[in-house]
Structure formats: structure tokens, C-alpha cells
Design a protein around this motif. Structure first.
Motif, PDB file in Angstrom:
ATOM      1  N   VAL A 205       5.077  18.112  -6.858  1.00  0.00           N
ATOM      2  CA  VAL A 205       6.141  18.340  -5.869  1.00  0.00           C
ATOM      3  C   VAL A 205       5.585  18.258  -4.447  1.00  0.00           C
ATOM      4  N   LEU A 206       4.455  18.901  -4.214  1.00  0.00           N
ATOM      5  CA  LEU A 206       3.890  18.900  -2.860  1.00  0.00           C
ATOM      6  C   LEU A 206       3.461  17.505  -2.428  1.00  0.00           C
ATOM      7  N   CYS A 207       2.880  16.735  -3.342  1.00  0.00           N
ATOM      8  CA  CYS A 207       2.448  15.376  -2.988  1.00  0.00           C
ATOM      9  C   CYS A 207       3.648  14.475  -2.706  1.00  0.00           C
ATOM     10  N   HIS A 208       4.667  14.532  -3.560  1.00  0.00           N
ATOM     11  CA  HIS A 208       5.847  13.690  -3.331  1.00  0.00           C
ATOM     12  C   HIS A 208       6.595  14.128  -2.065  1.00  0.00           C
ATOM     13  N   SER A 209       6.645  15.420  -1.807  1.00  0.00           N
ATOM     14  CA  SER A 209       7.329  15.893  -0.593  1.00  0.00           C
ATOM     15  C   SER A 209       6.591  15.428   0.653  1.00  0.00           C
ATOM     16  N   ALA A 210       5.262  15.537   0.616  1.00  0.00           N
ATOM     17  CA  ALA A 210       4.465  15.084   1.759  1.00  0.00           C
ATOM     18  C   ALA A 210       4.638  13.591   1.970  1.00  0.00           C
ATOM     19  N   PHE A 211       4.646  12.817   0.880  1.00  0.00           N
ATOM     20  CA  PHE A 211       4.819  11.380   1.015  1.00  0.00           C
ATOM     21  C   PHE A 211       6.176  11.039   1.616  1.00  0.00           C
ATOM     22  N   ALA A 212       7.233  11.697   1.160  1.00  0.00           N
ATOM     23  CA  ALA A 212       8.567  11.420   1.692  1.00  0.00           C
ATOM     24  C   ALA A 212       8.625  11.702   3.188  1.00  0.00           C
ATOM     25  N   ARG A 213       7.968  12.777   3.590  1.00  0.00           N
ATOM     26  CA  ARG A 213       7.956  13.138   5.016  1.00  0.00           C
ATOM     27  C   ARG A 213       7.128  12.151   5.839  1.00  0.00           C
ATOM     28  N   LEU A 214       6.053  11.645   5.254  1.00  0.00           N
ATOM     29  CA  LEU A 214       5.101  10.813   5.994  1.00  0.00           C
ATOM     30  C   LEU A 214       5.399   9.317   5.894  1.00  0.00           C
ATOM     31  N   ARG A 215       6.321   8.937   5.032  1.00  0.00           N
ATOM     32  CA  ARG A 215       6.521   7.506   4.798  1.00  0.00           C
ATOM     33  C   ARG A 215       6.779   6.715   6.090  1.00  0.00           C
ATOM     34  N   PRO A 216       7.643   7.177   6.998  1.00  0.00           N
ATOM     35  CA  PRO A 216       7.835   6.411   8.231  1.00  0.00           C
ATOM     36  C   PRO A 216       6.529   6.223   9.017  1.00  0.00           C
ATOM     37  N   LEU A 217       5.696   7.256   9.072  1.00  0.00           N
ATOM     38  CA  LEU A 217       4.409   7.142   9.754  1.00  0.00           C
ATOM     39  C   LEU A 217       3.525   6.110   9.073  1.00  0.00           C
ATOM     40  N   LEU A 218       3.453   6.149   7.747  1.00  0.00           N
ATOM     41  CA  LEU A 218       2.599   5.217   7.022  1.00  0.00           C
ATOM     42  C   LEU A 218       3.059   3.779   7.198  1.00  0.00           C
ATOM     43  N   GLU A 219       4.363   3.570   7.183  1.00  0.00           N
ATOM     44  CA  GLU A 219       4.886   2.213   7.374  1.00  0.00           C
ATOM     45  C   GLU A 219       4.615   1.722   8.791  1.00  0.00           C
ATOM     46  N   GLN A 220       4.709   2.619   9.768  1.00  0.00           N
ATOM     47  CA  GLN A 220       4.415   2.232  11.145  1.00  0.00           C
ATOM     48  C   GLN A 220       2.936   1.915  11.315  1.00  0.00           C
ATOM     49  N   ARG A 221       2.075   2.690  10.651  1.00  0.00           N
ATOM     50  CA  ARG A 221       0.638   2.415  10.741  1.00  0.00           C
ATOM     51  C   ARG A 221       0.310   1.050  10.137  1.00  0.00           C
ATOM     52  N   ALA A 222       1.015   0.666   9.095  1.00  0.00           N
ATOM     53  CA  ALA A 222       0.809  -0.670   8.533  1.00  0.00           C
ATOM     54  C   ALA A 222       1.201  -1.740   9.552  1.00  0.00           C
ATOM     55  N   LYS A 223       2.331  -1.530  10.215  1.00  0.00           N
ATOM     56  CA  LYS A 223       2.763  -2.490  11.239  1.00  0.00           C
ATOM     57  C   LYS A 223       1.779  -2.561  12.394  1.00  0.00           C
ATOM     58  N   ASP A 224       1.142  -1.422  12.697  1.00  0.00           N
ATOM     59  CA  ASP A 224       0.205  -1.363  13.823  1.00  0.00           C
ATOM     60  C   ASP A 224      -1.197  -1.857  13.478  1.00  0.00           C
ATOM     61  N   GLY A 225      -1.398  -2.277  12.237  1.00  0.00           N
ATOM     62  CA  GLY A 225      -2.683  -2.863  11.854  1.00  0.00           C
ATOM     63  C   GLY A 225      -3.713  -1.905  11.314  1.00  0.00           C
TER      64      GLY A 225
ATOM     65  N   TRP B 160       0.836  -1.208   0.000  1.00  0.00           N
ATOM     66  CA  TRP B 160       0.000   0.000   0.000  1.00  0.00           C
ATOM     67  C   TRP B 160       0.866   1.250   0.000  1.00  0.00           C
ATOM     68  N   THR B 161       1.829   1.294   0.916  1.00  0.00           N
ATOM     69  CA  THR B 161       2.694   2.469   0.997  1.00  0.00           C
ATOM     70  C   THR B 161       3.510   2.647  -0.278  1.00  0.00           C
ATOM     71  N   ASP B 162       4.038   1.557  -0.793  1.00  0.00           N
ATOM     72  CA  ASP B 162       4.867   1.627  -1.999  1.00  0.00           C
ATOM     73  C   ASP B 162       4.082   2.095  -3.222  1.00  0.00           C
ATOM     74  N   SER B 163       2.758   1.899  -3.208  1.00  0.00           N
ATOM     75  CA  SER B 163       1.954   2.254  -4.379  1.00  0.00           C
ATOM     76  C   SER B 163       1.674   3.753  -4.469  1.00  0.00           C
ATOM     77  N   ILE B 164       1.814   4.479  -3.367  1.00  0.00           N
ATOM     78  CA  ILE B 164       1.411   5.892  -3.348  1.00  0.00           C
ATOM     79  C   ILE B 164       2.183   6.737  -4.358  1.00  0.00           C
ATOM     80  N   PRO B 165       3.513   6.696  -4.405  1.00  0.00           N
ATOM     81  CA  PRO B 165       4.210   7.517  -5.415  1.00  0.00           C
ATOM     82  C   PRO B 165       3.868   7.114  -6.840  1.00  0.00           C
ATOM     83  N   ILE B 166       3.509   5.852  -7.048  1.00  0.00           N
ATOM     84  CA  ILE B 166       3.103   5.407  -8.391  1.00  0.00           C
ATOM     85  C   ILE B 166       1.797   6.081  -8.779  1.00  0.00           C
ATOM     86  N   TRP B 167       0.857   6.137  -7.820  1.00  0.00           N
ATOM     87  CA  TRP B 167      -0.424   6.804  -8.090  1.00  0.00           C
ATOM     88  C   TRP B 167      -0.207   8.287  -8.375  1.00  0.00           C
ATOM     89  N   ILE B 168       0.673   8.906  -7.602  1.00  0.00           N
ATOM     90  CA  ILE B 168       0.940  10.339  -7.814  1.00  0.00           C
ATOM     91  C   ILE B 168       1.458  10.576  -9.232  1.00  0.00           C
TER      92      ILE B 168
END
Length: 514
Positions: free
Chosen positions: A184-204, A153-161
């Protein structure tokens, strides 16, 4: 195997007004729906697209079975069965007959499609409580959804952008500068948020969700929002962060100029329906922007498919809708400065009504997160929101615990870039000072509003409350008259009039103090 020509014969049979009086046909790129009496028959079209393959009868049958499996839990009263369209030896067709199956359909109970939320929004018929009821419905679907810890899911986001950016660059009405800014704004936001998104995946928090919750896929039946037409053709597309699922109706309500409903939806979802999701708020602007951009992409593709048989008005409306979603995506992804507003006052002054009215007017959209002490007290006590608590739940120690938790939660919201409104009595000067100090530490603008009204007005309002989180009684209101409020450096608001008047006065004071 049924060939496309066989399918057209089935469509002619179902669309035959002599056989099916009053039949109505609705076509999409992947399905044709026939509305016949009190039933609807949805047939997968014999097409192969980049994201689905319905080219064979077996594939279409499997897709119908999957659609039932996915959608029945959301809408058990709508989704009835998978039924075969059969062909007899004499060449005649029947629905569920004894002949050879040549097509399959999802049979549904027909509903009033004028009651889908997109139609209600266009007619300005969304009542103020619908957002809250929708929050409960969506949260209930998330509670039972199957978890996934995959990072697909997380890996697909930049592809969608990149995909929607590429489609926008084919449309002359979308300026290259605007498209590049969105990229630029979407990719920048994703780069900043990626650790959060990956942690949310781990947290279910990544689950197999509905996946396509725009307003046209939510219908009001018996005053209850019902979700339908969930994504069935690809589990990967629908296996997403639950807040990305929520972001679709939030974004669409904003698109349809329903900010109050959007605010109620978000606040109800976070305050009582799914309070564990507050930690993902930082991702919501990106999620909503992506939802808006992909919706724009859908309408761009729809415009490209329109042929000469469509009127200029149809073509114009389609591309204008695409542009509207595109501009919404741009506005949603832009950073906004959060602020803190505290709304205090004795019981019955209208604090909660004011907080709810202010929320959708504040940035970032869909507005401020409201933290209400009465709701939080019930949560900390482990009871339902409207269950009355005993007197010992209101000791100084328990109240101090509530205010500490309000401060903690406010800090969590503000640190993620969202404005917060804290709704509590704030009768003590130390309570007011503590919340003001928090704003200073976080370096966010602060405004304190303290509502005042005469005892009779307060008691009258308390007397007429129904199913409310507050346990205040007319007796409590009288006792509060003897409170020593202490030095009050907040903005005082005369709240003796209507809720609308109180809102106007509060907005004037907030603007003057900004």
C-alpha cells in the motif's frame, strides 16, 4: 551451436587445476566465472530465464559483446576483451586458440575481490571520504549516460512492486500484514510521485545507467571506487531515473550499517557532483524502498534454489538476508517528519564538521541534506569548490545573494520531505531571522545552533585546513572577533573541544529543545 554438455566440457577444461593451477570458480544463476592467475573469464551459462536468454552460442557471444560495450566505460582497466574458447580437431580446448569457437568469455583483469564495498562494509573499513569519491564516480557515469524520454521506466514501477509483493507472500517469515503495508505504501507513493517521475523523464533524467549498483558491484582499486558488472542483458531494466541508480548504493550502505558513508554519498552527489538532481529528492524514499524490496526478492529466489547439498547455515543466512532487506524496505517507505537545523558560528568553530556529523543521524534516511554557504558561494561564482575567491566575492551584496539562495534551496529540500542542515556563519540577526521564518512558513520544526570557540582555537583549525571550500584565513578569524552578533536566541554550543564533544553537546541541546 554449443549444447549444454559442450559447455560443461569447457567448464571442466577451465576448472582443471592441472592445466590452470589455483583456479577458482564462481557460479551465479546466469554466469560462471573462472579466476585464473591475473585474469578472470566470465562465461554466460546456457540458460533461458524470464528476463534473459543465453540458450544458444550466438546469443551468449552477443551478450559478451554487449557486456564489454556496457562495462568498459565504467571500468576500462578491468574489462579487456571478448575471447573465444576454441576446440581443436583433436578435441582439446584452448582460450583464444585457432580451433572452432565453442564458447565465448568476457576476459577481465582480476582484482582483489576482498576490496568490493560489501566486504569492506562487513569489515567496517569504509573511510569517511569513500562516500564522496563514490558520488563523483557515479555522477560521472550519469553525465555520459544516454538519455531516454520514454515513459516505459515509469510504467514499469507498479509492475515491479506487484512482483516483489507476490514473492514475499510465499515466505512464511514475512507477515501478511507487513507485506500488505509495504504494498500500500509503495503504490501510494508511486501514485503521488508519478507526475514528478514523468516530468523527470521529459527533462532528461532517465538514462541508460549501470542499473545494478549494489555494493558487491563496486570495487576499490588504488583507493578509487570502480563500477563493474552493469546490466547488459536488457536495456529496459537499466534505462532508469539516475536517482534510482543512486538509490541502490545508498540503500545497500544502510543495509550494511554504513549510514555515514550513505550520507556522504548523497550529500556529495547533490551538492557538487550533480546539483541539478535536488528536484527529484521526493522520489528517493520510494526508490530506495523498491531497491531494498527487490534485493529481498533476489535472496528469496536464491533460497528457493538452494538444494539439500547446502548447509542449514547457508539456508538460514540466505533467508535472514532476505528478511533484513524486506524490513529495510518497510522502514524506508514510511513517511518521516522533516526538520530544519541551522548551524552558525564564526570561522573555525567547526560548523561543517558538525553538520556532516549530524546529517546521518536525522530522518528520513540516509539523513539530512547539508547546504553549506562556502560551497554554494563557489558554485554561484562558477569556480571549483577549493578555488580561492577574491575579496569582492565577499561583499555584503554577494553574501546576501548566497543567503537568499540558501533559503531557496532549503525550501526546495524541505518541501520534498527531507531534513535540511544549513551551514553558514549567520553573524547577522536578519540572516538568522530569515531562516527561522522559512521554517515557520513551511511548518517544520526548527533549531538554531550557534557554535562558539576562542580565537586561538579557531585560528589553529583554520591553519590546518587542507583542500577546503572555505576561504577564511587566520586574519579573517581575528577580524570576526569584532562582529556585532546582536541578540542571539539560538542554542549556543561550546565548540572549543573535539568534534566529537561538540556533536555530543549539540545532540543534548537538540534533544532538550525538541
Amino acid at each position: 551451436m554449443a549444447s549444454p554438455s559442450d559447455q560443461e566440457l569447457v567448464f571442466s577444461f577451465l576448472g582443471n587445476t592441472a592445466r590452470h593451477p589455483g583456479v577458482r570458480r564462481i557460479d551465479t544463476h546466469a554466469a560462471s566465472v573462472f579466476l585464473i592467475g591475473d585474469r578472470a573469464l566470465k562465461i554466460k551459462r546456457a540458460v533461458r530465464l524470464p528476463f534473459l536468454d543465453y540458450s544458444t552460442l550466438d546469443r551468449r557471444k552477443a551478450a559478451c559483446v554487449k557486456e564489454m560495450e556496457i562495462n568498459h566505460p565504467f571500468a576500462p582497466d578491468i574489462y579487456l576483451r571478448v575471447v573465444a574458447i576454441t576446440k581443436a580437431p583433436d578435441g582439446s580446448f584452448d582460450v583464444g586458440g585457432s580451433g572452432t569457437p565453442v564458447e565465448y568469455a568476457v576476459e577481465m583483469r582480476r582484482f582483489d575481490d576482498s576490496q568490493t564495498l560489501d566486504h569492506l562494509s562487513r569489515r567496517q573499513q569504509l573511510d569517511v571520504g569513500l562516500g564522496e569519491r563514490l558520488a563523483e564516480t557515479i555522477a560521472a557515469s550519469h553525465a555520459v549516460a544516454v538519455r531516454s524520454s520514454s515513459n516505459l521506466w515509469t510504467d514499469s514501477i507498479p509492475i515491479w512492486i506487484d512482483a516483489f509483493v507476490a514473492s514475499f507472500r510465499t515466505v512464511s517469515r514475512f507477515g501478511e500484514t507487513e507485506v500488505e503495508e509495504l504494498r500500500v505504501l509503495c503504490h501510494s507513493a508511486f501514485a503521488r510521485l508519478r507526475p514528478l517521475l514523468e516530468q523527470r523523464a521529459k527533462d532528461g533524467h532517465v538514462k541508460r545507467c549501470h542499473g545494478d549498483l549494489h555494493l558487491a558491484n563496486i570495487v576499490l582499486i588504488d583507493d578509487k571506487p570502480v563500477l563493474f558488472d552493469a546490466i547488459e542483458f536488457d536495456d529496459r531494466i537499466a534505462t532508469i531515473d539516475v536517482l534510482y541508480d543512486l538509490a541502490f548504493p545508498l540503500m545497500d550502505l544502510l543495509h550494511f550499517a554504513q549510514p555515514v558513508a550513505a550520507s556522504h554519498l548523497l550529500n556529495r552527489y547533490l551538492s557538487t557532483a550533480a546539483p541539478d538532481q535536488t528536484g527529484g529528492l521526493a522520489a528517493l524514499p520510494l526508490f530506495m524502498a523498491i531497491r531494498a524490496a527487490i534485493r529481498a526478492q533476489v535472496f528469496v529466489a536464491r533460497f528457493d534454489r538452494l538444494d539439500a547439498e547446502h548447509s542449514d547455515a547457508d539456508r538460514s543466512a540466505t533467508i535472514e538476508t532476505a528478511e533484513s532487506y524486506f524490513q529495510l524496505a518497510r522502514s524506508l517507505i514510511r513517511p518521516a517528519e522533516p526538520r530544519m537545523i541551522a548551524v552558525g558560528g564564526l570561522s573555525g568553530t567547526g560548523k561543517s564538521a558538525l553538520a556532516r556529523a549530524l546529517a546521518p543521524l536525522l530522518v528520513p534516511p540516509p539523513g539530512a541534506i547539508v547546504l553549506r554557504s562556502d560551497v554554494l558561494r563557489k558554485q554561484l561564482s562558477g569556480v571549483e569548490e577549493t578555488e580561492r575567491l577574491p575579496a569582492e566575492a565577499y561583499t555584503p551584496e554577494s553574501s546576501a545573494r548566497v543567503y537568499r539562495e540558501l533559503t531557496t534551496r532549503a525550501s526546495r529540500v524541505l518541501s520534498q520531505g527531507f531534513t535540511v542542515i544549513i551551514d553558514a556563519v549567520f553573524a547577522r540577526s536578519d540572516e538568522r531571522q530569515e531562516i527561522h521564518d522559512l521554517a515557520k512558513r513551511l511548518k517544520v520544526p526548527f533549531a538554531g545552533l550557534f557554535l562558539v570557540a576562542d580565537l586561538r582555537s579557531r585560528q589553529e583549525r583554520i591553519h590546518h585546513r587542507v583542500a577546503d571550500a572555505s576561504d577564511a584565513t587566520v586574519g579573517v578569524a581575528e577580524d570576526q572577533e569584532h562582529y556585532d552578533i546582536g541578540g542571539l536566541d539560538w542554542l549556543q554550543v561550546d565548540a572549543s573541544g573535539t568534534a566529537e564533544t561538540t556533536l555530543d553537546r549539540s545532540l543534548s541541546l537538540l534533544r532538550a529543545s525538541a
